[in-house]
Design an enzyme around this catalytic site. Structure first.
Site, PDB file in Angstrom:
ATOM      1  N   GLY A 461       4.874   1.818  -9.793  1.00  0.00           N
ATOM      2  CA  GLY A 461       5.074   0.927  -8.778  1.00  0.00           C
ATOM      3  C   GLY A 461       4.678   1.021  -7.951  1.00  0.00           C
ATOM      4  O   GLY A 461       5.361  -0.287  -6.737  1.00  0.00           O
ATOM      5  N   THR A 462       4.697   1.946  -7.649  1.00  0.00           N
ATOM      6  CA  THR A 462       3.915   2.101  -6.018  1.00  0.00           C
ATOM      7  C   THR A 462       2.023   1.822  -5.814  1.00  0.00           C
ATOM      8  O   THR A 462       1.414   1.943  -4.813  1.00  0.00           O
ATOM      9  CB  THR A 462       3.777   3.733  -5.507  1.00  0.00           C
ATOM     10  OG1 THR A 462       2.749   4.291  -6.906  1.00  0.00           O
ATOM     11  CG2 THR A 462       4.849   4.731  -5.888  1.00  0.00           C
ATOM     12  N   ASN A 591      -3.189   2.218   2.605  1.00  0.00           N
ATOM     13  CA  ASN A 591      -3.252   0.932   1.364  1.00  0.00           C
ATOM     14  C   ASN A 591      -2.257   0.794   2.854  1.00  0.00           C
ATOM     15  O   ASN A 591      -0.852   0.971   2.041  1.00  0.00           O
ATOM     16  CB  ASN A 591      -2.972   0.805   0.422  1.00  0.00           C
ATOM     17  CG  ASN A 591      -3.217  -0.758  -0.135  1.00  0.00           C
ATOM     18  OD1 ASN A 591      -2.035  -1.608   0.978  1.00  0.00           O
ATOM     19  ND2 ASN A 591      -3.975  -1.113  -1.199  1.00  0.00           N
ATOM     20  N   GLY A 662       2.431  12.608   1.826  1.00  0.00           N
ATOM     21  CA  GLY A 662       2.296  11.275   0.945  1.00  0.00           C
ATOM     22  C   GLY A 662       4.348  10.183   1.909  1.00  0.00           C
ATOM     23  O   GLY A 662       4.383  10.430   2.979  1.00  0.00           O
ATOM     24  N   GLU A 665       9.079   9.111  -0.449  1.00  0.00           N
ATOM     25  CA  GLU A 665      10.016   9.338  -0.179  1.00  0.00           C
ATOM     26  C   GLU A 665      10.698   9.749   1.534  1.00  0.00           C
ATOM     27  O   GLU A 665      12.040   9.445   1.140  1.00  0.00           O
ATOM     28  CB  GLU A 665      10.266  10.683  -1.039  1.00  0.00           C
ATOM     29  CG  GLU A 665      10.298  10.887  -2.378  1.00  0.00           C
ATOM     30  CD  GLU A 665      10.132  11.803  -2.954  1.00  0.00           C
ATOM     31  OE1 GLU A 665      10.991  12.798  -3.633  1.00  0.00           O
ATOM     32  OE2 GLU A 665       8.774  12.398  -3.501  1.00  0.00           O
TER      33      GLU A 665
END
Length: 713
Positions: A461-462, A591, A662, A665
């Site tokens: 879903g990322t 993105n 990342g 999270e």
């Protein structure tokens, strides 16, 4: 988008978006075929003990029921790497909800009815499911999750704390939390001779393939695992869960294709949870607000099946310059389900406690909370002494303060009100490590001028498909629309799971390497005037083993800052978040559209952690009371009026070819603390246990305003 456009960083729409909104995207339970059967598991109804009797006659007599598997007739499996997968291998029941059987039937309804008709008797044993900070069984483990040392100690924290001009010694409590993805865990399994094909809802097909090979004593190349679309996981799907083992077992025993989708109310007991964490923070500072001592001690629980220790004290080793520092993890093995990963394990609860304590220290010193954090900015990573590859926390704090309007804030608690509403604002920092793992990928130039990139990434879903296409197009110097990406198939080759905010860095590094090699080969053919490509195209492969996992001399982390504004209703005790702002430093944003989605998704989960989400372990029955979305309250759109995420430009050459960190999270880390700190600013009451539900808040407000009258409450 043409080849001359800036592909990386562009707000490209998700490639699979149309499939998802039109219903053509196929999830794990949505692979029908002639003869497909359905399975329904049977959870244990005792906390601890053993199965003494199984009567399947009534179930097998029901129309459509094909088989009932229990420990008495299930096939023997190999020893799993994860003991939670040793299902139906014996009569022992280690916790309530442990699967003791599975029914296979022609329809879902028949399977559910069959499971209800199986009669199981038990012999029970005394149990213990209650965690306390002084639990007699608590011990210091060899390590915490992630291989982090359970204890670190430098300087003389106790002596420095005693000599500090300002001291804070406080305790915080974070309850058990559950992942609850929109798509429950599900698997469809099919055997063709000695070959097994599985569609599963997983964050990583390589891990599922390896575990199934171990359990069913098969070479890995005889097992194919696909996870084309996954409806969220947040860590709970990071490794195989019992449903994929039961589905494969049921398919082998019946000779049918079998789908097993776990009912949501079964999830808390079998797919992991964020373990409760009990924190004690001792912060000492000099008169200027510079830390002299920092001690963070954590007590948590694990199951008797498998040790999992939430690494909640680890962020204290990274965040602030304290010459004397101690962190300690303790864990008690209880008769509870096995905890596991949940978005930002360790950092999320740990930073809630640390950032709340920093707010308390700011109040003790009379120093602005933003300024206090800036004053304690370290020059290098406090624990290791390694230089940071990049660290722009101060910029995040200052930019966030500017956007939020922090300068006009009256620091006095209860300084703003609107009728019965008290208004407050709070801040908290965020951090998350940069992680990356080896991966393989291939890139193929096709005769029609297009490109095919294959990497065993999982898009949970990322928007992974989209971002990886951008990475490929950038490396190839090709238009984005000419690049096709295939993902989520174990047959492609090994790849790490979508977890630890490491997916894009790991998969993207391999994709980038393969595409650079392919571009070089194409350039060579052009220089040699080799003519058109062969029918099969031209391919280049990459394996980042030895580079992606190479030790770095730098401490690599993402950072951020959260700002929250809340209203607290003095009549009802309800807390509403009117504004939530996050500013992050996470390397190069690949993105802008999907990145913002990840940031605000994490922030929203932090809001839920602060206000609505918690789970209760029933001391008598030993299970989690809140087992569905009616009782476990996740936040909705209406729970925050204004939610914004921004980032600062950060160039870091010590990360990966894309320069990215990342982002999945870090959005949840610190978000709950910012809300909690805002509630203190609004009310003057310091809450040290989450969530801040109306009953808890109203009781504390009444006690604060009428302390004598509340003695009997």
């Amino acid at each position: 988008m043409t080849a001359t456009d800036a592909v990386l960083g562009a707000p490209v729409e998700r490639r699979e978006g149309r499939e998802k909104v039109t219903g053509t995207a196929r999830y794990a339970a949505e692979h029908p075929a002639p003869g497909r059967a359905q399975a329904w598991p049977i959870p244990a109804t005792v906390v601890r003990g053993r199965v003494t009797g199984v009567d399947t006659a009534a179930a097998l007599a029901l129309p459509g029921v094909l088989a009932v598997l229990t420990h008495e007739n299930a096939p023997r499996l190999g020893t799993p790497d994860d003991p939670t997968l040793a299902v139906l291998q014996g009569p022992h029941v280690p916790h309530r909800g442990w699967f003791v059987g599975v029914v296979v039937a022609e329809t879902l309804e028949a399977a559910r009815a069959g499971a209800a008709a199986v009669e199981i008797t038990y012999e029970t044993e005394p149990h213990d499911v209650t965690l306390t900070a002084s639990h007699s069984g608590a011990y210091v483990p060899d390590s915490a999750n992630g291989g982090f040392p359970a204890v670190t100690d430098q300087g003389d924290p106790d002596g420095a704390f005693a000599d500090s001009a300002a001291r804070v010694d406080v305790e915080y409590r974070v309850p058990p939390l559950h992942n609850h993805p929109m798509e429950p865990h599900a698997s469809t399994a099919h055997w063709d001779g000695d070959r097994l094909a599985v569609h599963c809802s997983s964050q990583g097909t390589t891990a599922v393939q390896k575990e199934l090979a171990r359990l069913f004593a098969l070479p890995e190349d005889r097992i194919t695992v696909r996870a084309e679309h996954v409806g969220g996981g947040f860590g709970s799907k990071g490794t195989p869960r019992p449903e994929v083992v039961l589905a494969a077992m049921a398919a082998r025993e019946t000779g049918r294709r079998v789908t097993l989708a776990l009912p949501r109310r079964y999830l808390p007991a079998v797919v992991g949870h964020r373990a409760p964490t009990l924190h004690r923070l001792r912060l000492g500072a000099d008169g200027q607000g510079r830390l002299t001592s920092l001690v963070h001690e954590v007590t948590t629980h694990t199951s008797r099946v498998k040790e999992f220790v939430e690494q909640a004290a680890v962020p204290a080793r990274v965040m602030y310059a304290a010459p004397a520092l101690r962190t300690v993890h303790r864990v008690a093995a209880l008769d509870v389900p096995t905890p596991s990963w949940m978005r930002a394990p360790g950092e999320c609860p740990g930073m809630y406690a640390l950032e709340s304590a920093m707010d308390e220290l700011a109040a003790e010193l009379g120093v602005d909370p933003v300024e206090l954090r800036i004053r304690n900015e370290p020059g290098s990573e406090p624990e290791s002494g390694r230089p940071f590859s990049s660290r722009h926390l101060v910029e995040c704090l200052r930019e966030g303060a500017r956007r939020f309007g922090w300068e006009g804030r009256d620091p006095r608690p209860r300084s703003r009100a609107a009728g019965p509403l008290l208004i407050g604002s709070g801040v908290a920092s965020a951090t998350y490590p940069v992680l990356v793992s080896p991966c393989v990928a291939s890139a193929r130039a096709l005769p029609d001028g297009g490109f095919l990139v294959r990497v065993n990434a999982t898009d949970i879903g990322t928007g992974a498909r989209t971002v990886l296409a951008q990475v490929a197009a950038d490396a190839l110097g090709a238009p984005l629309e000419r690049v096709r990406v295939e993902v989520a198939d174990s047959g492609i080759g090994f790849a790490p799971m979508a977890g630890g905010s490491s997916g894009t860095a790991s998969w993207g590094s391999a994709v980038h390497a393969a595409c650079v090699r392919l571009a070089g080969r194409l350039a060579g053919r052009l220089a040699e005037r080799s003519g058109p490509l062969p029918d099969e195209g031209l391919v280049a492969e990459a394996d980042t083993s030895g580079t992606a996992d190479a030790e770095s001399p730098f401490a690599r982390h993402a950072f951020g800052a959260h700002f929250a504004e809340v209203t607290v209703d003095t009549v009802s005790g309800e807390v509403r978040v009117t504004r939530l702002l996050g500013v992050f430093a996470a390397g190069r944003i690949l993105n802008a559209r999907t990145a913002r989605s990840q940031f605000i998704g994490g922030m929203t989960m932090g809001l839920g952690m602060a206000l609505t989400e918690d789970s209760t372990v029933d001391p008598v029955f030993g299970d989690f009371v809140e087992r569905d979305l009616a009782s476990y309250h996740v936040p909705a759109h209406a729970d925050v009026a204004d939610l914004e995420a921004y980032w600062v430009d950060e160039e870091d050459e010590h990360l990966n070819p894309m320069g990215s960190k990342g982002i999945g999270e870090i959005g949840i880390v610190g978000s709950a603390a910012a809300v909690g700190n805002a509630v203190h600013h609004a009310t003057g009451v310091r809450f040290r246990e989450l969530p801040l539900t109306p009953d808890r808040v109203l009781t504390a407000l009444l006690a604060h305003e009428h302390p004598a009258g509340m003695l009997g409450v």
